[in-house]
Scaffold this active site. Structure first.
Site, PDB file in Angstrom:
ATOM      1  CB  CYS A 141      -1.116  -0.017   1.064  1.00  0.00           C
ATOM      2  SG  CYS A 141      -0.247   0.303   2.846  1.00  0.00           S
TER       3      CYS A 141
ATOM      4  CG  ASN B 142       4.425  -1.423   5.218  1.00  0.00           C
ATOM      5  OD1 ASN B 142       5.570  -1.726   5.761  1.00  0.00           O
ATOM      6  ND2 ASN B 142       3.478  -2.153   4.995  1.00  0.00           N
TER       7      ASN B 142
ATOM      8  CB  CYS C 183      -3.564   1.651   6.846  1.00  0.00           C
ATOM      9  SG  CYS C 183      -3.636   3.206   7.532  1.00  0.00           S
ATOM     10  NE  ARG C 184      -4.568   1.058   1.426  1.00  0.00           N
ATOM     11  CZ  ARG C 184      -4.560   2.117   0.363  1.00  0.00           C
ATOM     12  NH1 ARG C 184      -5.252   1.782  -0.643  1.00  0.00           N
ATOM     13  NH2 ARG C 184      -3.512   2.950   0.164  1.00  0.00           N
ATOM     14  CB  SER C 185       0.258  -3.471   2.696  1.00  0.00           C
ATOM     15  OG  SER C 185       1.135  -2.403   3.534  1.00  0.00           O
TER      16      SER C 185
ATOM     17  CG  ASP D 197      -5.362   5.156   2.509  1.00  0.00           C
ATOM     18  OD1 ASP D 197      -5.099   4.769   3.722  1.00  0.00           O
ATOM     19  OD2 ASP D 197      -4.125   5.863   2.104  1.00  0.00           O
TER      20      ASP D 197
END
Length: 167
Positions: A9, A12, A14-16, A126
């Site tokens: 993401c 690095n 939140c999402r990933s 995001d």
């Protein structure tokens, strides 16, 4: 030989890292943790070394995912070579990975949500800076994507043939 899975993401945080924790947990619960090398990275260097965002930690913890040991790191071109499945959370990450990839591997990076076609979603939004609800919504998509990815990879575990991610 393990199957390398890299979630990518922007920062690095939140999402990933959430996807990394979810996939790691799902693989562990399925008794397949040994079959994978799992990591995450970001395309933006501004958060390198930082922990996952407080809301990512909180929302993940509520659903049984531990992100507490995560530290953000920057995506490198070596990652594209090392991981069989470099997976982008949104189109901008896919573009960045394909640009960084050696020419022979430019098709290796893929969109993460392709493993959850039932969602009819292409990108994981995001949640950074948003309310907890945005993190919950992203986590819903990430769980669906990770479940689909694990189902896709299960037949490859223990296979002597070339990993399908290198298609």
């Amino acid at each position: 030989m393990t199957i390398g899975v890299l979630f990518v993401c922007t920062g690095n945080i939140c999402r990933s890292p959430t996807a990394e924790a979810v996939f790691r947990t799902m693989a562990l619960r399925a008794g397949l943790a040994h079959a994978f090398t799992i990591d995450s990275a970001g395309t933006y260097e501004g958060h390198v070394g930082q922990m996952a965002s407080p809301l990512a930690l909180q929302v993940g913890r509520r659903r049984g995912y531990d992100l507490s040991s995560h530290r953000a790191r920057l995506l490198t071109s070596a990652d594209i070579e090392k991981f069989d499945y470099p997976l982008a959370m949104d189109r901008s990450h896919l573009v960045a990975m394909r640009w960084m990839a050696p020419r022979a591997l430019s098709d290796r990076p893929q969109m993460f949500m392709k493993f959850a076609p039932q969602t009819r979603v292409i990108e994981v939004p995001d949640p950074y800076g948003g309310p907890a609800r945005a993190y919950e919504q992203s986590l819903n998509l990430i769980e669906a994507g990770c479940a689909g990815l694990l189902a896709h990879l299960k037949p490859l575990v223990g296979s002597n043939s070339e990993v399908a991610g290198k298609e």
